[in-house]
Scaffold this motif. Structure first.
Motif, PDB file in Angstrom:
ATOM      1  N   ILE A 153       0.834  -1.206   0.000  1.00 24.18           N
ATOM      2  CA  ILE A 153       0.000   0.000   0.000  1.00 24.18           C
ATOM      3  C   ILE A 153       0.864   1.251   0.000  1.00 24.18           C
ATOM      4  CG2 ILE A 153      -1.615   1.347   1.390  1.00 24.18           C
ATOM      5  CD1 ILE A 153      -3.012  -1.233   2.149  1.00 24.18           C
ATOM      6  N   ASP A 154       1.915   1.265   0.801  1.00 23.23           N
ATOM      7  CA  ASP A 154       2.807   2.434   0.833  1.00 23.23           C
ATOM      8  C   ASP A 154       3.457   2.657  -0.534  1.00 23.23           C
ATOM      9  OD1 ASP A 154       2.194   2.848   3.457  1.00 23.23           O
ATOM     10  OD2 ASP A 154       4.098   2.097   4.266  1.00 23.23           O
ATOM     11  N   ALA A 155       3.884   1.581  -1.184  1.00 23.96           N
ATOM     12  CA  ALA A 155       4.529   1.717  -2.491  1.00 23.96           C
ATOM     13  C   ALA A 155       3.558   2.258  -3.525  1.00 23.96           C
ATOM     14  CB  ALA A 155       5.090   0.367  -2.938  1.00 23.96           C
ATOM     15  N   ILE A 156       2.331   1.766  -3.503  1.00 21.96           N
ATOM     16  CA  ILE A 156       1.338   2.200  -4.491  1.00 21.96           C
ATOM     17  C   ILE A 156       1.030   3.680  -4.351  1.00 21.96           C
ATOM     18  CG2 ILE A 156      -1.133   2.033  -5.026  1.00 21.96           C
ATOM     19  CD1 ILE A 156      -0.831  -1.018  -4.727  1.00 21.96           C
ATOM     20  N   PHE A 157       0.952   4.152  -3.123  1.00 16.95           N
ATOM     21  CA  PHE A 157       0.575   5.555  -2.931  1.00 16.95           C
ATOM     22  C   PHE A 157       1.766   6.513  -2.880  1.00 16.95           C
ATOM     23  CE2 PHE A 157      -3.280   3.498  -1.093  1.00 16.95           C
ATOM     24  CZ  PHE A 157      -4.174   4.001  -2.025  1.00 16.95           C
ATOM     25  N   LEU A 158       2.934   6.002  -2.551  1.00 13.70           N
ATOM     26  CA  LEU A 158       4.079   6.901  -2.379  1.00 13.70           C
ATOM     27  C   LEU A 158       5.136   6.769  -3.470  1.00 13.70           C
ATOM     28  CD1 LEU A 158       4.607   6.484   1.484  1.00 13.70           C
ATOM     29  CD2 LEU A 158       3.286   8.237   0.284  1.00 13.70           C
ATOM     30  N   GLU A 159       5.128   5.684  -4.225  1.00 10.12           N
ATOM     31  CA  GLU A 159       6.181   5.448  -5.208  1.00 10.12           C
ATOM     32  C   GLU A 159       5.614   5.151  -6.592  1.00 10.12           C
ATOM     33  OE1 GLU A 159       8.637   2.289  -3.730  1.00 10.12           O
ATOM     34  OE2 GLU A 159       8.709   3.123  -1.693  1.00 10.12           O
ATOM     35  N   ASN A 160       4.460   5.706  -6.884  1.00 11.07           N
ATOM     36  CA  ASN A 160       3.778   5.377  -8.135  1.00 11.07           C
ATOM     37  C   ASN A 160       4.070   6.430  -9.194  1.00 11.07           C
ATOM     38  OD1 ASN A 160       2.050   4.058  -9.941  1.00 11.07           O
ATOM     39  ND2 ASN A 160       0.687   3.492  -8.265  1.00 11.07           N
ATOM     40  N   ARG A 161       5.218   6.338  -9.848  1.00  9.23           N
ATOM     41  CA  ARG A 161       5.638   7.343 -10.826  1.00  9.23           C
ATOM     42  C   ARG A 161       4.861   7.225 -12.127  1.00  9.23           C
ATOM     43  NH1 ARG A 161      11.721   6.797 -12.100  1.00  9.23           N
ATOM     44  NH2 ARG A 161      11.228   8.572 -13.439  1.00  9.23           N
ATOM     45  N   THR A 162       4.586   8.377 -12.715  1.00  6.09           N
ATOM     46  CA  THR A 162       4.024   8.427 -14.058  1.00  6.09           C
ATOM     47  C   THR A 162       4.974   9.234 -14.941  1.00  6.09           C
ATOM     48  OG1 THR A 162       2.666  10.331 -13.399  1.00  6.09           O
ATOM     49  CG2 THR A 162       1.624   8.163 -13.340  1.00  6.09           C
ATOM     50  N   LEU A 163       4.800   9.100 -16.240  1.00 10.73           N
ATOM     51  CA  LEU A 163       5.711   9.728 -17.187  1.00 10.73           C
ATOM     52  C   LEU A 163       5.237  11.130 -17.555  1.00 10.73           C
ATOM     53  CD1 LEU A 163       8.183   9.401 -19.085  1.00 10.73           C
ATOM     54  CD2 LEU A 163       6.569   8.595 -20.837  1.00 10.73           C
ATOM     55  N   TYR A 164       6.125  12.105 -17.400  1.00  7.94           N
ATOM     56  CA  TYR A 164       5.865  13.475 -17.850  1.00  7.94           C
ATOM     57  C   TYR A 164       6.977  13.858 -18.829  1.00  7.94           C
ATOM     58  CZ  TYR A 164       2.014  14.135 -14.676  1.00  7.94           C
ATOM     59  OH  TYR A 164       0.790  14.015 -14.059  1.00  7.94           O
ATOM     60  N   PRO A 165       6.749  13.571 -20.119  1.00 11.02           N
ATOM     61  CA  PRO A 165       7.796  13.793 -21.126  1.00 11.02           C
ATOM     62  C   PRO A 165       8.223  15.259 -21.215  1.00 11.02           C
ATOM     63  CG  PRO A 165       6.017  12.432 -21.998  1.00 11.02           C
ATOM     64  CD  PRO A 165       5.540  12.996 -20.699  1.00 11.02           C
ATOM     65  N   ARG A 166       9.457  15.449 -21.594  1.00 13.17           N
ATOM     66  CA  ARG A 166      10.014  16.793 -21.776  1.00 13.17           C
ATOM     67  C   ARG A 166       9.526  17.374 -23.105  1.00 13.17           C
ATOM     68  NH1 ARG A 166      12.949  13.112 -19.443  1.00 13.17           N
ATOM     69  NH2 ARG A 166      14.248  13.589 -17.616  1.00 13.17           N
ATOM     70  N   ARG A 167       9.154  18.658 -23.082  1.00 11.23           N
ATOM     71  CA  ARG A 167       8.610  19.274 -24.300  1.00 11.23           C
ATOM     72  C   ARG A 167       9.220  20.643 -24.589  1.00 11.23           C
ATOM     73  NH1 ARG A 167       2.390  18.061 -25.125  1.00 11.23           N
ATOM     74  NH2 ARG A 167       2.768  19.845 -26.462  1.00 11.23           N
ATOM     75  N   SER A 168      10.271  21.026 -23.877  1.00  5.88           N
ATOM     76  CA  SER A 168      10.788  22.389 -24.029  1.00  5.88           C
ATOM     77  C   SER A 168      11.362  22.627 -25.427  1.00  5.88           C
ATOM     78  CB  SER A 168      11.845  22.676 -22.964  1.00  5.88           C
ATOM     79  OG  SER A 168      12.943  21.774 -23.081  1.00  5.88           O
ATOM     80  N   ALA A 169      12.094  21.660 -25.985  1.00 11.62           N
ATOM     81  CA  ALA A 169      12.680  21.846 -27.316  1.00 11.62           C
ATOM     82  C   ALA A 169      11.588  21.972 -28.376  1.00 11.62           C
ATOM     83  CB  ALA A 169      13.617  20.692 -27.654  1.00 11.62           C
ATOM     84  N   TRP A 170      10.562  21.136 -28.266  1.00  8.65           N
ATOM     85  CA  TRP A 170       9.439  21.218 -29.211  1.00  8.65           C
ATOM     86  C   TRP A 170       8.752  22.578 -29.106  1.00  8.65           C
ATOM     87  CZ3 TRP A 170       7.117  19.563 -33.406  1.00  8.65           C
ATOM     88  CH2 TRP A 170       5.770  19.833 -33.607  1.00  8.65           C
ATOM     89  N   ALA A 171       8.467  23.025 -27.894  1.00 11.02           N
ATOM     90  CA  ALA A 171       7.801  24.316 -27.705  1.00 11.02           C
ATOM     91  C   ALA A 171       8.650  25.455 -28.258  1.00 11.02           C
ATOM     92  CB  ALA A 171       7.505  24.537 -26.220  1.00 11.02           C
ATOM     93  N   THR A 172       9.958  25.373 -28.065  1.00 16.60           N
ATOM     94  CA  THR A 172      10.858  26.407 -28.573  1.00 16.60           C
ATOM     95  C   THR A 172      10.842  26.450 -30.091  1.00 16.60           C
ATOM     96  OG1 THR A 172      12.326  26.238 -26.645  1.00 16.60           O
ATOM     97  CG2 THR A 172      13.255  27.176 -28.658  1.00 16.60           C
ATOM     98  N   MET A 173      10.901  25.292 -30.733  1.00 22.66           N
ATOM     99  CA  MET A 173      10.921  25.252 -32.187  1.00 22.66           C
ATOM    100  C   MET A 173       9.613  25.770 -32.781  1.00 22.66           C
ATOM    101  SD  MET A 173      12.989  21.739 -33.133  1.00 22.66           S
ATOM    102  CE  MET A 173      13.282  22.312 -34.817  1.00 22.66           C
ATOM    103  N   VAL A 174       8.503  25.431 -32.150  1.00 24.02           N
ATOM    104  CA  VAL A 174       7.207  25.921 -32.632  1.00 24.02           C
ATOM    105  C   VAL A 174       7.128  27.431 -32.481  1.00 24.02           C
ATOM    106  CG1 VAL A 174       4.717  25.903 -32.198  1.00 24.02           C
ATOM    107  CG2 VAL A 174       6.004  23.747 -32.211  1.00 24.02           C
TER     108      VAL A 174
END
Length: 233
Positions: free
Chosen positions: A95-116
């Motif tokens: 239970i502790d792992a599920i609530f405290l260590e449950n990472r999700t992916l947040y991809p980097r977008r700064s280069a794309w935003a800059t180019m646009v």
């Protein structure tokens, strides 16, 4: 009085040379500006490549962690179905792992935003690559971020409102053996497990394969355009 004749041929010739020189200077300046703009676009694309490589490493790490969460969800569903069989220490760990260590992916977008924002995509002169990048960032990446946010909200609600009614995390013990209450929490864990965790494992696999394809395509493009890339560490 004789009026001297003007050397029209010379005047016209010199004038033409001046006009040609001016237009040539303008042309060369434009060529130079285009070259600088392309170089800047290639530099931004190389930065995008580095971000993609970092995202690919994150995909591997997060998928490995979510695979462990999958096993923990399975165990919790089993334990909540038979409270007499619950190993309390193992349940607390899960239970502790599920609530405290449950990472999700947040991809980097700064280069794309800059180019646009800088209008650099057209300088790549690679419409197929730009189209794939646009779909990747504006569709695939946007969806995986939105789904991660939805999951975080659902999991936080489960952790704040449902689990504390049946489980004392601080003392690692059940607060009730009521079958109905335990079934409610078990079904919520099952929903998170099947509706999100298992789906997310597949989504990460697909996202990782798309990253691999784009990384290879960008590397090939930069190499063909003689862009000196940093060695991969």
């Amino acid at each position: 009085m004789n009026v001297p004749k003007l050397p029209w041929n010379k005047i016209i010739g010199e004038g033409a040379l001046i006009i040609v020189a001016v237009y040539l200077a303008i042309f060369l300046e434009g060529v130079s500006q285009d070259r600088v703009a392309r170089q800047s676009a290639h530099t931004a694309l190389a930065q995008m490549l580095e971000e993609m490589r970092e995202d690919r490493a994150d995909v591997n790490e997060i998928r490995a962690e979510q695979f462990i969460r999958d096993k923990q969800y399975q165990a919790l569903e089993k334990w909540f179905s038979n409270p007499d069989s619950i190993p309390l220490d193992s349940m607390k760990e899960a239970i502790d792992a599920i609530f405290l260590e449950n990472r999700t992916l947040y991809p980097r977008r700064s280069a794309w935003a800059t180019m646009v924002a800088a209008g650099q995509l057209s300088k790549l002169d690679a419409p197929d690559l730009v189209a794939r990048l646009g779909n990747f960032y504006e569709s695939r990446t946007a969806r995986i971020i939105d789904n991660g946010n939805d999951f975080d909200e659902g999991l936080n609600d489960l952790g704040r409102n449902s689990v504390p009614k049946v489980w004392d995390s601080g003392n690692a013990r059940l607060l009730t053996t009521d079958a109905r209450e335990l079934a409610t929490v078990r079904n919520q864990f099952r929903y998170i497990h099947i509706g999100w965790n298992l789906w997310y494992l597949d989504a990460l696999d697909s996202y990782g394969k798309t990253l691999d394809s784009l990384i290879f395509e960008i590397e090939t493009y930069l190499e063909k355009n003689n862009f000196e890339m940093k060695p991969v560490e």
